[in-house]
Scaffold this motif. Sequence first.
Motif, PDB file in Angstrom:
ATOM      1  N   CYS B  35      58.416  16.795  23.881  1.00  0.00           N
ATOM      2  CA  CYS B  35      57.077  16.396  23.457  1.00  0.00           C
ATOM      3  C   CYS B  35      56.423  15.535  24.534  1.00  0.00           C
ATOM      4  O   CYS B  35      55.233  15.672  24.834  1.00  0.00           O
ATOM      5  N   CYS B  36      57.228  14.640  25.113  1.00  0.00           N
ATOM      6  CA  CYS B  36      56.706  13.731  26.122  1.00  0.00           C
ATOM      7  C   CYS B  36      56.215  14.508  27.355  1.00  0.00           C
ATOM      8  O   CYS B  36      55.128  14.246  27.874  1.00  0.00           O
ATOM      9  N   CYS B  37      57.009  15.484  27.790  1.00  0.00           N
ATOM     10  CA  CYS B  37      56.617  16.310  28.935  1.00  0.00           C
ATOM     11  C   CYS B  37      55.328  17.068  28.637  1.00  0.00           C
ATOM     12  O   CYS B  37      54.419  17.123  29.456  1.00  0.00           O
ATOM     13  N   PHE B  38      55.301  17.653  27.435  1.00  0.00           N
ATOM     14  CA  PHE B  38      54.117  18.424  27.061  1.00  0.00           C
ATOM     15  C   PHE B  38      52.885  17.512  27.014  1.00  0.00           C
ATOM     16  O   PHE B  38      51.821  17.848  27.542  1.00  0.00           O
ATOM     17  N   PHE B  39      53.073  16.344  26.423  1.00  0.00           N
ATOM     18  CA  PHE B  39      51.969  15.390  26.307  1.00  0.00           C
ATOM     19  C   PHE B  39      51.470  14.974  27.699  1.00  0.00           C
ATOM     20  O   PHE B  39      50.267  14.959  27.959  1.00  0.00           O
ATOM     21  N   ASN B  40      52.399  14.637  28.605  1.00  0.00           N
ATOM     22  CA  ASN B  40      52.005  14.177  29.946  1.00  0.00           C
ATOM     23  C   ASN B  40      51.201  15.233  30.701  1.00  0.00           C
ATOM     24  O   ASN B  40      50.200  14.920  31.347  1.00  0.00           O
ATOM     25  N   THR B  41      51.660  16.481  30.598  1.00  0.00           N
ATOM     26  CA  THR B  41      50.957  17.537  31.342  1.00  0.00           C
ATOM     27  C   THR B  41      49.607  17.884  30.682  1.00  0.00           C
ATOM     28  O   THR B  41      48.640  18.199  31.362  1.00  0.00           O
ATOM     29  N   PHE B  42      49.570  17.763  29.369  1.00  0.00           N
ATOM     30  CA  PHE B  42      48.309  18.005  28.644  1.00  0.00           C
ATOM     31  C   PHE B  42      47.283  16.931  29.039  1.00  0.00           C
ATOM     32  O   PHE B  42      46.136  17.226  29.365  1.00  0.00           O
ATOM     33  N   LYS B  43      47.753  15.688  29.030  1.00  0.00           N
ATOM     34  CA  LYS B  43      46.874  14.555  29.359  1.00  0.00           C
ATOM     35  C   LYS B  43      46.402  14.669  30.816  1.00  0.00           C
ATOM     36  O   LYS B  43      45.236  14.418  31.120  1.00  0.00           O
ATOM     37  N   LYS B  44      47.317  15.065  31.686  1.00  0.00           N
ATOM     38  CA  LYS B  44      46.969  15.195  33.108  1.00  0.00           C
ATOM     39  C   LYS B  44      45.901  16.278  33.297  1.00  0.00           C
ATOM     40  O   LYS B  44      44.979  16.127  34.102  1.00  0.00           O
ATOM     41  N   THR B  45      46.025  17.362  32.533  1.00  0.00           N
ATOM     42  CA  THR B  45      45.037  18.451  32.606  1.00  0.00           C
ATOM     43  C   THR B  45      43.638  17.919  32.277  1.00  0.00           C
ATOM     44  O   THR B  45      42.672  18.190  32.996  1.00  0.00           O
ATOM     45  N   VAL B  46      43.567  17.127  31.208  1.00  0.00           N
ATOM     46  CA  VAL B  46      42.274  16.570  30.801  1.00  0.00           C
ATOM     47  C   VAL B  46      41.763  15.613  31.886  1.00  0.00           C
ATOM     48  O   VAL B  46      40.577  15.632  32.248  1.00  0.00           O
ATOM     49  N   GLU B  47      42.661  14.807  32.441  1.00  0.00           N
ATOM     50  CA  GLU B  47      42.261  13.862  33.499  1.00  0.00           C
ATOM     51  C   GLU B  47      41.713  14.606  34.719  1.00  0.00           C
ATOM     52  O   GLU B  47      40.726  14.189  35.322  1.00  0.00           O
ATOM     53  N   LEU B  48      42.365  15.717  35.058  1.00  0.00           N
ATOM     54  CA  LEU B  48      41.903  16.500  36.221  1.00  0.00           C
ATOM     55  C   LEU B  48      40.490  17.048  35.969  1.00  0.00           C
ATOM     56  O   LEU B  48      39.660  17.065  36.867  1.00  0.00           O
ATOM     57  N   CYS B  49      40.256  17.478  34.735  1.00  0.00           N
ATOM     58  CA  CYS B  49      38.906  17.973  34.400  1.00  0.00           C
ATOM     59  C   CYS B  49      37.870  16.856  34.578  1.00  0.00           C
ATOM     60  O   CYS B  49      36.782  17.077  35.113  1.00  0.00           O
ATOM     61  N   HIS B  50      38.242  15.647  34.147  1.00  0.00           N
ATOM     62  CA  HIS B  50      37.323  14.509  34.293  1.00  0.00           C
ATOM     63  C   HIS B  50      37.034  14.206  35.764  1.00  0.00           C
ATOM     64  O   HIS B  50      36.017  13.630  36.094  1.00  0.00           O
ATOM     65  N   GLN B  51      37.985  14.590  36.622  1.00  0.00           N
ATOM     66  CA  GLN B  51      37.838  14.255  38.050  1.00  0.00           C
ATOM     67  C   GLN B  51      37.069  15.303  38.855  1.00  0.00           C
ATOM     68  O   GLN B  51      36.869  15.130  40.057  1.00  0.00           O
ATOM     69  N   ILE B  52      36.675  16.395  38.196  1.00  0.00           N
ATOM     70  CA  ILE B  52      35.923  17.421  38.941  1.00  0.00           C
ATOM     71  C   ILE B  52      34.627  16.782  39.449  1.00  0.00           C
ATOM     72  O   ILE B  52      33.866  16.185  38.682  1.00  0.00           O
ATOM     73  N   GLU B  53      34.421  16.889  40.736  1.00  0.00           N
ATOM     74  CA  GLU B  53      33.287  16.185  41.355  1.00  0.00           C
ATOM     75  C   GLU B  53      31.957  16.886  41.102  1.00  0.00           C
ATOM     76  O   GLU B  53      31.880  18.111  41.087  1.00  0.00           O
TER      77      GLU B  53
END
Lengths: 193, 87
Positions: B35-53
């Motif tokens: 669950c932790c791995c899935f959560f971390n990668t899910f959260k990272k995906t959302v963070e990357l979207c926020h970082q699109i310039e």
Amino acid sequence: MGITEQILVEKSQNGDTRAFEQLIKMHEVKIYNLLLNMTGNKTAAEDFLQETFLNAWQKIKSFRGNSEFSTWLYRIAVNAVLMKRRKKKVLRTVSMDAPIITTKGEINRDFADDWSKSPTATLENTELKNKLNKAIELLPEKYKTVLILHDVENMNSEEVQKILKISLPSVKSRLHRARLFLREKLSGYFRGH
Amino acid sequence: MEHKIFLRLLSDFIDDELDFDLSDEFERELEDDLCCCFFNTFKKTVELCHQIEMQEVPEILHYRIIRTIETTPQKKPALKTVKRIKK
């Protein structure tokens, strides 16, 4: 709507092109980026941006201020893209049901590699950046629009709901499925490395 | 918490929209490695979207739009349509 914006809208409604130019300056970057992400194509985004502001200029006398001016503009932009897509009848079927859960109801182990702390998990990694853009492009329209507005343009669910005129649960469910889809695509990228 | 419920709650947790009890239960689930791995990668995906310039609007396009506006007449305000009620 701020007082300055309200004054600019009123002046624009009276035919003042200079006031409308100020409104364009206030909103063009966000609308342009929405269109870029929705179309994945610079030329198409430019055409839609022109169409959006031209439509807004022509119809501004009908804007009654029931919503934020930006919401109204976003709606014009999103509708312009969706209308064109409907005309073209682009039928692209991408499965949104990622096989994440096993028959026992558990998370599939294949999906469990934690790449989040990898030094390459950054948009400075051009390959990953392209992968993410490609994955967004692959999303079916209704999921894509919600994801871009919420996660790329940083709007909250209520704002997205007003622009797309859909229910809040629909916004949340589309957003969630879009995020799962993107995560799966990015995981695929990291599995391949 | 079953994994399928955990998956369903991911976005609500990230967007801080879970109520206190569920949030607590969700956090306990993060002790599970999968669950932790899935959560971390899910959260990272959302963070990357926020970082699109954001990209700037090309200046030529900006002025093309202004020129078009200056030569385009506005439309009259749309009239509210009143539905006739049959007696």
